[in-house]
Structures are given as structure tokens and as C-alpha cells.
Design a protein around this motif. Structure first.
Motif, PDB file in Angstrom:
ATOM      1  N   SER A   8       1.256   0.356 -12.063  1.00  0.00           N
ATOM      2  CA  SER A   8       2.932   0.363 -12.715  1.00  0.00           C
ATOM      3  C   SER A   8       4.155   0.017 -11.304  1.00  0.00           C
ATOM      4  N   LYS A  29       6.386   1.694 -10.175  1.00  0.00           N
ATOM      5  CA  LYS A  29       6.831   2.739  -9.680  1.00  0.00           C
ATOM      6  C   LYS A  29       6.191   2.881  -8.787  1.00  0.00           C
ATOM      7  N   HIS A  30       4.515   2.693  -9.195  1.00  0.00           N
ATOM      8  CA  HIS A  30       2.483   3.285  -8.603  1.00  0.00           C
ATOM      9  C   HIS A  30       2.584   2.846  -7.411  1.00  0.00           C
ATOM     10  N   ASP A  74       4.097   1.212  -4.661  1.00  0.00           N
ATOM     11  CA  ASP A  74       3.916   1.684  -3.002  1.00  0.00           C
ATOM     12  C   ASP A  74       3.490   2.657  -2.371  1.00  0.00           C
ATOM     13  N   SER A  75       3.579   3.860  -3.630  1.00  0.00           N
ATOM     14  CA  SER A  75       2.654   5.078  -2.777  1.00  0.00           C
ATOM     15  C   SER A  75       1.853   4.766  -3.222  1.00  0.00           C
TER      16      SER A  75
END
Length: 98
Positions: free
Chosen positions: A41, A43-44, A46-47
Motif C-alpha cells: 500500500s 502508506k507503507h 516510504d518506510s
């Protein structure tokens, strides 16, 4: 790097395909590992290369593999990244100077 990225592709691709490719561009080699797995996704994204980051709490591992890959690639003066769509798969890539 390649073995870790292929291992992750296998872990997250229950059906479909996994492709390993490379090409020479200017003064570097581009390696790509693409799969038709579960994807990541936004939201994940970038990390995903940070230490102890796990997108799926049910999968095995400590969340260090991608972080270690990034550290090694950067030490070799390369770059690493990912593009992904949930439910469609991911393409992890890295470059190394040649």
C-alpha cells in the motif's frame, strides 16, 4: 540483494509470476524483480526500506532484509527503490555502477 528480493517475491506471490531482469543504462546496471503478488500500500512504500518495517504481521522475518539491501547498495554507490500496487504486485529495483 537479488536473493533477498527474490525470496520476498516468492513469499508474497502465491500465484502468478516473478520476473528477474537487468539492463545496462549509461554507466550503471539496472536490476528489476517484478511479481504479481499482494503488492504494498502507498502508506507503507516510504518506510519499506527502514529497519524492522513489516507490512504484513503474519509473514516471517524480522524486517531487516530490505534495510540491509539498501545499506549495501548505497555503500556500492547505487540506488534502490520499489513501485507497487496493492493486489497487483511489486517491482523492486536497484542500480549499481559499472
Amino acid at each position: 540483494m537479488i536473493s533477498n528480493l527474490l525470496s520476498n517475491a516468492i513469499k508474497f506471490t502465491e500465484q502468478g509470476s516473478i520476473t528477474l531482469s537487468y539492463s545496462v543504462k549509461d554507466n550503471h546496471i539496472l536490476f528489476e524483480i517484478s511479481d504479481t503478488g499482494i503488492g504494498i500500500s502507498l502508506k507503507h512504500i516510504d518506510s519499506i526500506f527502514e529497519r524492522f518495517t513489516k507490512v504484513d504481521s503474519f509473514s516471517q522475518g524480522t524486517g531487516l532484509g530490505l534495510s540491509i539491501c539498501k545499506t549495501i547498495i548505497k555503500a556500492l554507490k547505487g540506488n534502490i527503490g520499489v513501485s507497487s500496487k496493492p493486489g497487483k504486485g511489486s517491482t523492486f529495483w536497484f542500480t549499481l555502477p559499472c
